[in-house]
Scaffold this motif. Structure first.
Motif, PDB file in Angstrom:
ATOM      1  N   TYR A  42       0.840  -1.193   0.000  1.00 14.72           N
ATOM      2  CA  TYR A  42       0.000   0.000   0.000  1.00 14.72           C
ATOM      3  C   TYR A  42       0.879   1.249   0.000  1.00 14.72           C
ATOM      4  CZ  TYR A  42      -3.842  -3.112   1.181  1.00 14.72           C
ATOM      5  OH  TYR A  42      -4.767  -4.113   1.161  1.00 14.72           O
ATOM      6  N   ASP A  62      -5.532   6.082  -0.532  1.00 12.25           N
ATOM      7  CA  ASP A  62      -6.913   6.552  -0.521  1.00 12.25           C
ATOM      8  C   ASP A  62      -7.564   6.178   0.817  1.00 12.25           C
ATOM      9  OD1 ASP A  62      -7.448   3.832  -0.607  1.00 12.25           O
ATOM     10  OD2 ASP A  62      -7.828   3.822  -2.786  1.00 12.25           O
ATOM     11  N   ARG A  63      -8.856   6.454   0.945  1.00 18.32           N
ATOM     12  CA  ARG A  63      -9.522   6.250   2.224  1.00 18.32           C
ATOM     13  C   ARG A  63      -9.556   4.769   2.630  1.00 18.32           C
ATOM     14  NH1 ARG A  63     -15.223   9.074   2.936  1.00 18.32           N
ATOM     15  NH2 ARG A  63     -13.800  10.861   2.765  1.00 18.32           N
ATOM     16  N   GLU A  64      -9.831   3.865   1.696  1.00 23.67           N
ATOM     17  CA  GLU A  64      -9.886   2.435   1.992  1.00 23.67           C
ATOM     18  C   GLU A  64      -8.516   1.894   2.393  1.00 23.67           C
ATOM     19  OE1 GLU A  64     -11.487  -1.255   2.669  1.00 23.67           O
ATOM     20  OE2 GLU A  64     -12.482   0.671   2.365  1.00 23.67           O
ATOM     21  N   GLN A  65      -7.482   2.366   1.656  1.00 24.21           N
ATOM     22  CA  GLN A  65      -6.121   1.920   1.982  1.00 24.21           C
ATOM     23  C   GLN A  65      -5.679   2.450   3.351  1.00 24.21           C
ATOM     24  OE1 GLN A  65      -4.108   3.475  -1.460  1.00 24.21           O
ATOM     25  NE2 GLN A  65      -4.311   1.533  -2.627  1.00 24.21           N
ATOM     26  N   ARG A  67      -7.606   3.031   5.849  1.00 23.52           N
ATOM     27  CA  ARG A  67      -8.306   2.251   6.871  1.00 23.52           C
ATOM     28  C   ARG A  67      -7.600   0.920   7.120  1.00 23.52           C
ATOM     29  NH1 ARG A  67     -12.131  -1.641   7.342  1.00 23.52           N
ATOM     30  NH2 ARG A  67     -12.162  -1.972   5.080  1.00 23.52           N
ATOM     31  N   ILE A  68      -7.134   0.290   6.036  1.00 20.20           N
ATOM     32  CA  ILE A  68      -6.426  -0.988   6.171  1.00 20.20           C
ATOM     33  C   ILE A  68      -5.109  -0.787   6.903  1.00 20.20           C
ATOM     34  CG2 ILE A  68      -5.276  -2.821   4.869  1.00 20.20           C
ATOM     35  CD1 ILE A  68      -7.471  -2.529   2.748  1.00 20.20           C
TER      36      ILE A  68
END
Length: 369
Positions: A42, A62-65, A67-68
């Motif tokens: 990531y 990005d936002r999803e990455q 969060r992970i």
């Protein structure tokens, strides 16, 4: 696992804690490495400045990455806290299941059975650690309680039998005395009535003294000490010489080393058996002393008419006289039997061929006083 069961509690708990904590730390390290490898896939953002001063802007997640990445960071933190604590908890669970659960259950069940007055069970050997030794001590205590209860029951039964025999044997002299009193009151007494009353009064007195003597034997404490074998031989010779004058004495003492016995109880039994043999022997008395394991055996034989078959079959009994003599109640054999039981042994009687009697008294050595 068997080796761990044989270890002491402190050492086994330390080893289990160290092993589980090490496993937890290795697992934590593995989670750290796994999270790091996942993070490499990531973008993290930021800049890279080359050696020539060139500035390169990296891609922002990005936002999803993002969060992970935050989840991976939380996993690292959670692993660093939870896994070592869980390892110590697992060590405690394993320590309880392997070292504590079985002996605690055994001790709890044993305590409950003893509370319910049930001593007819045994505690198995659990381990060689501290709890295993506690279970072994518990088993020793249970066995001693069972032995004590059986002895108390035996003494209670013997006391009942003794009281019954005492009451039965007193009935005749009391009846004679009552009859003599009635004759005197009616004026029909013969010239021997006073002599007869004196004789039966003396007989009752002897019965009472005999009864008192038995009760004192039951309350006699056991005091063991080391006694030299040569001293015992000398005492047996002296006892036989005094109690059986004119009889041929054959004495054999195989045990020469010191013996741990109650000296007084041993001598009392020896005097009773030798005195009884001297009373019935025709010419010869044999005395044999030998040790077999933890038991000491004193055998006294004579060439007399032998014991009555009922005495051999049922053993010595209070007031179970072997001859119809008001001064002879057979108390010597009975008191010797009580003393042998008190010393962890027994008294066995039998007749020999072609004739004669043999009494074998046994004593447990090294008994605690």
């Amino acid at each position: 696992m068997e080796r761990l069961r044989g270890m002491g509690l402190r050492k086994s708990f330390f080893l289990l804690s160290a092993a589980c904590l090490l496993a937890a730390l290795l697992l934590t390290l593995g989670i750290y490495l796994l999270c790091g490898r996942i993070e490499e896939a990531y973008p993290k953002g930021g800049v890279v400045i080359a050696s020539d001063g060139t500035v390169t802007w990296l891609d922002e997640p990005d936002r999803e990455q993002l969060r992970i990445l935050r989840l991976l960071e939380g996993a690292r933190l959670l692993a660093a806290i939870a896994l070592p604590a869980g390892g110590l908890g697992m060590a405690g669970i394993l320590f309880y299941r392997l070292k504590l659960k079985k002996p605690i259950a055994i001790l709890r069940e044993g305590t409950e059975r003893i509370r319910n007055h049930d001593l007819d069970f045994s505690i198995p050997e659990v381990s060689s650690d501290e709890l295993g030794r506690i279970c072994a001590a518990f088993e020793t205590m249970r066995a001693q309680l069972l032995r004590t209860n059986r002895e108390l029951w035996h003494q209670a039964e013997e006391r009942k039998r003794l009281n019954a025999a005492f009451a039965h044997d007193l009935r005749n002299p009391v009846t004679v005395l009552k009859g003599s009193v009635r004759l005197m009151k009616s004026g029909r007494a013969d010239e021997h009535v006073l002599d007869r009353m004196e004789s039966y009064t003396l007989r009752i007195e002897q019965y009472v003294e005999a009864m008192s003597g038995i009760q004192q034997l039951e309350q006699l404490p056991l005091r063991t000490a080391r006694v030299n074998g040569a001293q015992i031989r000398s005492e047996l010779e002296e006892t036989a010489r005094l109690l059986a004058p004119g009889k041929k004495i054959v004495l054999s003492v195989q045990e020469e080393e010191a013996l741990c016995i109650d000296h007084g109880i041993f001598l009392t039994v020896a005097e009773n058996l030798i005195g009884n043999a001297a009373h019935f022997a025709e010419r010869e008395i044999e005395i044999f002393l030998a040790r077999e394991g933890d038991m000491l055996f004193l055998t006294v034989s004579d060439d007399g008419p032998g014991f009555p078959s009922e005495l051999v079959r049922n053993g010595p009994a209070p007031f179970g006289n072997t001859e119809k003599n008001a001064e002879h109640f057979g108390m010597g054999l009975y008191s010797s039997s009580l003393l042998c039981l008190k010393h962890g042994g027994e008294l066995r009687l039998k007749n020999t061929r072609p004739g004669g009697a043999r009494a074998v008294a046994s004593f447990e050595l090294n008994m605690k006083s």
